[in-house]
Design an enzyme around this catalytic site. Sequence first.
Site, mmCIF file in Angstrom:
data_model
loop_
_atom_site.group_PDB
_atom_site.id
_atom_site.type_symbol
_atom_site.label_atom_id
_atom_site.label_comp_id
_atom_site.label_asym_id
_atom_site.label_seq_id
_atom_site.Cartn_x
_atom_site.Cartn_y
_atom_site.Cartn_z
ATOM 1 N N PHE A 140 34.258 39.835 43.651
ATOM 2 C CA PHE A 140 35.125 38.797 43.093
ATOM 3 C C PHE A 140 36.565 39.255 43.253
ATOM 4 O O PHE A 140 36.947 40.306 42.741
ATOM 5 C CB PHE A 140 34.833 38.520 41.612
ATOM 6 C CG PHE A 140 35.678 37.387 41.083
ATOM 7 C CD1 PHE A 140 35.315 36.069 41.310
ATOM 8 C CD2 PHE A 140 36.855 37.637 40.394
ATOM 9 C CE1 PHE A 140 36.112 35.016 40.869
ATOM 10 C CE2 PHE A 140 37.668 36.589 39.940
ATOM 11 C CZ PHE A 140 37.283 35.276 40.174
ATOM 12 N N ASP A 227 40.208 46.957 45.007
ATOM 13 C CA ASP A 227 40.606 45.970 44.007
ATOM 14 C C ASP A 227 40.243 46.543 42.640
ATOM 15 O O ASP A 227 39.072 46.573 42.259
ATOM 16 C CB ASP A 227 39.862 44.651 44.286
ATOM 17 C CG ASP A 227 40.106 43.600 43.203
ATOM 18 O OD1 ASP A 227 40.624 43.938 42.130
ATOM 19 O OD2 ASP A 227 39.752 42.431 43.445
ATOM 20 N N LYS A 256 45.555 42.326 35.136
ATOM 21 C CA LYS A 256 44.907 42.331 33.822
ATOM 22 C C LYS A 256 45.565 43.277 32.809
ATOM 23 O O LYS A 256 46.581 42.936 32.219
ATOM 24 C CB LYS A 256 43.419 42.609 33.992
ATOM 25 C CG LYS A 256 42.681 41.433 34.676
ATOM 26 C CD LYS A 256 41.197 41.601 34.630
ATOM 27 C CE LYS A 256 40.427 40.456 35.258
ATOM 28 N NZ LYS A 256 40.126 39.369 34.347
#
Length: 411
Positions: A140, A227, A256
């Site tokens: 993702f 990532d 985040k």
Amino acid sequence: MRLNNRAPTLEELMSALMNTYSRLPVSFTHGSGSYLYDTDGREYLDGLSGIAVTNLGHAHPRVTEAVRAQSERFLHCSNIYHIDVQERAGALLTERASMDRVFFGNSGAEANEAAIKLARLHAHERGIEKPQIVVLEGAFHGRTLATLTASGNRKIQAGFEPLVSGFIRAPRNDLEALASIAERNQDVAALLLEPVQGESGIHPLDAEYLAGAAALCKDRGWLLIFDEVQSGNGRTGSYFFHQQLDLKPDIVTTAKGLGNGVPVGACLARGEAAETFAPGHHGSTYGGNPLACAAATAVLETLGEDTLMDRAGPISDAIVTSFDASLEDDRCVVATRRAGLMIGMELAADCAALVPAALEAGLLINVTAGRTIRLLPPLVMSDEQANTLGAGLATVVSRWWADEARLAGAA
Ligand SMILES: Cc1ncc(COP(=O)(O)O)c(C=O)c1O
């Protein structure tokens, strides 16, 4: 839209919003540390941290003060000027990451877009006209067109075709598949992967696979891109997860937890990759803006001075131990996978119903990939709160499993 003098209901508040989320029937007014409080003053133990965002907990005094102080100075100025607080955040982050340079954006998807563009440009400069990026099944990477194409989840791609070209999909943890792609394609520019896959149900990739993939990238001249949007910023016990494995990617992306709730993302690079972008190649109006960088600086300084990251392992252990000890029937758990405070409990049946059930019990959790409970609690969680989360969740799961058994018996 205020219809009259009473406070609008949640439905009324939501009415102007596009229907992109199935929202739970709760609205929070404030938070503190590991807790959020709803409009009725009810307390919820936060096992999710806004999906790996508030790693330092809610209303962390240092972040709050940094945002307050910066907002009194100025909120924004363009990237066509020098921004001191962006320089400071950049210096701290590159040092933390052992990287040479950083580009700041506003989100994880944008950080990955920057990495994809960087890899393509780097390849073009080396004479590869149609560069390909290898990505993994179960990945993702975000919701923009390029990052959803890079993601390995058909559900988030369906309906948005035509997808972006230039990606090759590989199974995860399969070095032979990577070698075979390398044999068949001369145009590969990079390998992009999450060292701990989050959305697919918390899958830390095998250490041997990651080491083998890194060696193959070096050998073939592919850029290695990690990532760490979800796994970064202290969540797994080190600033980035890959640092525990002593790996040296060419590019790392994160977001985040970097702003502890203030939107900020980053694409970091080292060596040649760090020198690829020149003025005009990439940009963002808000990326690296003073407010976001003040928050990021506060997060980086706090994680740098504090021993908070050391808490990831003990909190994780306390949650899982309490969960296991309180579960009535452990046959409902197929596997528990974790890396610090990324915890996945894969259950034996689809379990989305656990999210509202846990909410009822005052616990904030998430279910991903249909049947995996995902916990992403903050680094400030106490042992006692961790035990409460683990034991409370076990009660909710035991009740759900008993219902599943009853329904199966009735069928
Ligand atoms: C590993 C990973 N990459 C990228 C993203 C996208 O980040 P954002 O939602 O900030 O665009 C996410 C979000 O969940 C993620 O977990």
